[in-house]
Design an enzyme around this catalytic site. Structure first.
Site, PDB file in Angstrom:
ATOM      1  N   CYS A 107      36.977  30.907  28.499  1.00  0.00           N
ATOM      2  CA  CYS A 107      35.774  30.773  28.628  1.00  0.00           C
ATOM      3  C   CYS A 107      35.163  30.034  27.255  1.00  0.00           C
ATOM      4  O   CYS A 107      35.385  29.029  26.967  1.00  0.00           O
ATOM      5  CB  CYS A 107      34.860  32.080  28.620  1.00  0.00           C
ATOM      6  SG  CYS A 107      33.094  31.765  29.245  1.00  0.00           S
ATOM      7  N   HIS A 124      37.259  33.570  33.854  1.00  0.00           N
ATOM      8  CA  HIS A 124      37.581  34.806  33.416  1.00  0.00           C
ATOM      9  C   HIS A 124      38.641  35.373  34.002  1.00  0.00           C
ATOM     10  O   HIS A 124      38.570  36.212  34.707  1.00  0.00           O
ATOM     11  CB  HIS A 124      36.708  35.784  32.870  1.00  0.00           C
ATOM     12  CG  HIS A 124      35.644  35.521  31.780  1.00  0.00           C
ATOM     13  ND1 HIS A 124      35.695  35.804  30.510  1.00  0.00           N
ATOM     14  CD2 HIS A 124      34.649  34.808  31.777  1.00  0.00           C
ATOM     15  CE1 HIS A 124      34.852  35.403  29.754  1.00  0.00           C
ATOM     16  NE2 HIS A 124      34.093  34.664  30.718  1.00  0.00           N
ATOM     17  N   GLU A 157      41.197  37.385  33.225  1.00  0.00           N
ATOM     18  CA  GLU A 157      41.530  38.673  32.735  1.00  0.00           C
ATOM     19  C   GLU A 157      40.927  40.045  33.799  1.00  0.00           C
ATOM     20  O   GLU A 157      41.238  40.773  33.888  1.00  0.00           O
ATOM     21  CB  GLU A 157      41.199  39.153  31.464  1.00  0.00           C
ATOM     22  CG  GLU A 157      39.780  39.096  31.203  1.00  0.00           C
ATOM     23  CD  GLU A 157      39.026  37.880  30.669  1.00  0.00           C
ATOM     24  OE1 GLU A 157      37.886  37.842  30.392  1.00  0.00           O
ATOM     25  OE2 GLU A 157      39.593  36.812  31.097  1.00  0.00           O
TER      26      GLU A 157
END
Length: 628
Positions: free
Chosen positions: A424, A554, A556
């Site tokens: 990001c 994102h 993750e």
């Protein structure tokens, strides 16, 4: 009928209710049950989207764009499910629903009160959401775990406690169980039970009787049998209903710790789980899940951090693993929960490559020249960490503070050929670093920091509201299309199994300036992934670098212990060595499968209609920048 397990907490907050709730759910899944979860946060905010990371930890984003509490990340990771924004209840959401009903006249002129209107709204919400399928079965869950945030006795929690007191009678005794998590402090070698006695007394006074008391011990010493017997006597429960949860080498061992104390055997009797129709297929899946989880936990004690994690490890086991040292250069390193999902994604990838993960935390502003003048020791310590990194990670964030330090770390990683992953804001800072260093545009900037920048390489997205903060970013699951021109060499595409598209969750207001894309690409910065229209840059990668990758999304947020996030897996493997990276790429090409339900991997247009994102035709007015 769905069974419900309420997890409450006493004495202090932050003692591990979320991990205990998730671990209990995982054990129920190993028994072949379908499990969902709900988190109750008693704060007045509608959701977590407008809060600083340092205020309440990471803002976790779901497929539908819901900005929720980080504990929902625990649920998704442990249970391998896909939740929605309605799985996070807040006081703000409940009050908004009740007030909207009052305005529509649905209460037929009655006086609207906490009891019964607010408490009924809470119960109705829980029952409605608990029926929603969350896994690949597409079927209604057997068990719903409800975690009540905060501690018993908080003013904010009172309506929820009363709602759950009523709820146990609404669903019936065989369908409702309560796990109460309490602190058992160790004072000079003696485990004290009085705090637990007091909180259980308060809970019983509110009409809720714990079925299991989970005693949280802040240390390696397990719960002593004498302590267990004392809590059993004074809290009016059988000895088998008191379980100890002491510190273990990794949170991934907590399910095994609970299992060793026969928690599932107790819940099987208490909730009459034998009456549930569990198919042979799901029993088999449960046994497979247990075997895989045990396999993962053999290596998950091997994590350390120069600042916050220092687990004791078996020296015999430790010799079986080499170290991979990652430097995380971020803005919110004072509260590590701000990067909870990033940490978990790194851990999951380290499991896969069988390496001991060491995370060094570097506050990005410490790398800047101003720190060299004000605090030379801190400046040199920060740069010593960066220079010695096996890999450099720059995660997301908002605001200008510390961004120049991020750019310096990215420049070092690019020029010294150190594996780099930007998420990001890290992706955006990599674009600005390239513009400054390679294109020679010294004043390249983002309009987030300099609204009237002459050389803006990162700009505000045109369809995003400038007047409202909550739910106004590009939110939720979005597809990325890989550019065919780069498929022969793109590492990120191969890490996603060589597919033409991938889906990840987004949370951002800014994007690469479309007017600068051609200029960047002609200079060698390759955007290998774009949105479906080819207008929005979403993945950058450098061909002649060991591993240099940035994603606007994102990734993750969708990492799982048994299915690591592809970019994080590649990053960790590259930080171990090129042979490790090639091995993982080949494994991903053979076996990668997305963690998302099949029905969710559709076009951007279809996804946008079902998310919490609120686009507008043209951004108007002014917007107060997010708090740094």
């Amino acid at each position: 009928m769905t069974k419900y397990i309420l997890v409450s907490g006493g004495v202090v907050s932050g003692i591990g209710k979320g991990v205990i709730a998730s671990s209990t759910g995982l054990l129920l899944k190993t028994a072949g049950l379908k499990v969902t979860a709900i988190k109750i946060d008693p704060y007045m905010n509608i959701d977590a989207g407008t809060m600083r990371p340092t205020e309440h930890g990471e803002v976790y984003v779901l497929n539908d764009g819901g900005e929720v509490d980080l504990d929902l990340g625990n649920y998704e990771r442990y249970l391998d499910v896909t939740l929605s924004k309605d799985n996070n209840i807040t006081t703000g959401k409940i009050y908004r629903e009740v007030i909207d009903k009052e305005r529509r006249g649905e209460y037929l002129g009655k006086t609207v009160q906490i009891v019964p209107h607010v408490t009924n709204a809470i119960q109705d919400w829980i029952q409605r959401v608990s029926k929603i399928p969350v896994d690949e079965s597409g079927e209604e869950p057997d068990i719903c775990i409800v975690e009540l945030g905060g501690t018993v006795g908080d003013i904010e929690s009172a309506p929820f406690i009363e709602a759950m007191r009523q709820f146990q009678f609404r669903v019936g005794h065989d369908n409702f169980a309560l796990i109460h998590v309490s602190l058992v402090p160790d004072m000079h070698g003696e485990q004290k039970t009085k705090p637990t006695q007091t909180t259980v007394h308060a809970l019983r006074g509110l009409g809720l009787l714990p079925d299991l008391i989970a005693c949280r011990l802040l240390g390696r010493q397990p719960l002593e049998s004498s302590t267990k017997d004392k809590i059993s006597m004074f809290c009016h429960v059988a000895s088998e209903q008191v379980i100890g949860v002491h510190d273990v080498s990794s949170v991934y061992h907590v399910p095994l710790l609970l299992q060793s104390q026969r928690i599932i055997e107790y819940l099987r009797k208490r909730l009459n789980l034998a009456n549930l129709n569990i198919t042979e297929e799901w029993v088999s899946k449960g046994l497979s899940l247990e075997a895989k989880w045990r396999g993962v936990t053999k290596g998950c004690c091997h994590f350390s951090s120069s600042i916050i994690v220092s687990h004791s490890r078996s020296s015999r086991q430790e010799r079986l693993f080499d170290e991979v040292k990652i430097v995380l250069v971020g803005k919110y390193t004072d509260l590590k929960d701000s990067y909870m999902s990033v940490i978990k994604a790194l851990e999951h990838s380290a499991f896969r490559v069988r390496r001991k993960l060491t995370i060094q935390w570097v506050e990005s502003s410490d790398l800047e020249s101003s720190t060299q003048e004000s605090d030379p020791a801190k400046y040199h310590d920060a740069w010593r960490a960066v220079v010695g990194a096996g890999g450099i990670l720059v995660p997301g964030g908002f605001g200008k503070r510390g961004t120049e330090g991020m750019i310096l770390a990215i420049k070092w990683a690019r020029e010294q050929e150190i594996p780099f992953l930007g998420i990001c804001m890290g992706f955006q800072m990599a674009v600005i670093e390239w513009a400054r260093s390679v294109l020679g545009i010294s004043d390249a900037q983002s309009t987030e920091f300099v609204p009237d920048a002459q050389n803006a390489f990162i700009v505000f997205m045109p369809e995003i509201s400038r007047t409202h903060m909550g739910g106004t970013m590009r939110l939720g699951l979005r597809p990325t299309v890989f550019d065919r021109d780069f498929e022969t060499w793109s590492k990120v595409r191969k890490l996603y199994g060589g597919s033409e598209k991938m889906w990840e969750r987004h949370r951002h207001r800014y994007e690469v300036n479309p007017e600068q894309v051609q200029r960047l690409q002609e200079s060698g910065l390759t955007f290998v992934g774009k949105d479906e229209k080819g207008e929005r840059m979403q993945i950058l990668e450098l061909k002649d670098h060991p591993f240099f990758m940035g994603l606007q999304a994102h990734p993750e947020l969708c990492s799982r212990p048994l299915n690591p996030s592809p970019p994080f897996l590649g990053f960790i493997a590259a930080s171990c060595g090129q042979s490790d990276l090639e091995e993982q790429i080949q494994e991903q090409l053979r076996s990668f499968h997305p963690p998302h339900p099949e029905h969710s991997m559709v076009s951007e247009e279809a996804l946008r209609t079902s998310t919490q994102e609120h686009p507008i035709a043209n951004g108007v007015g002014t917007m107060t920048p997010p708090t740094d």
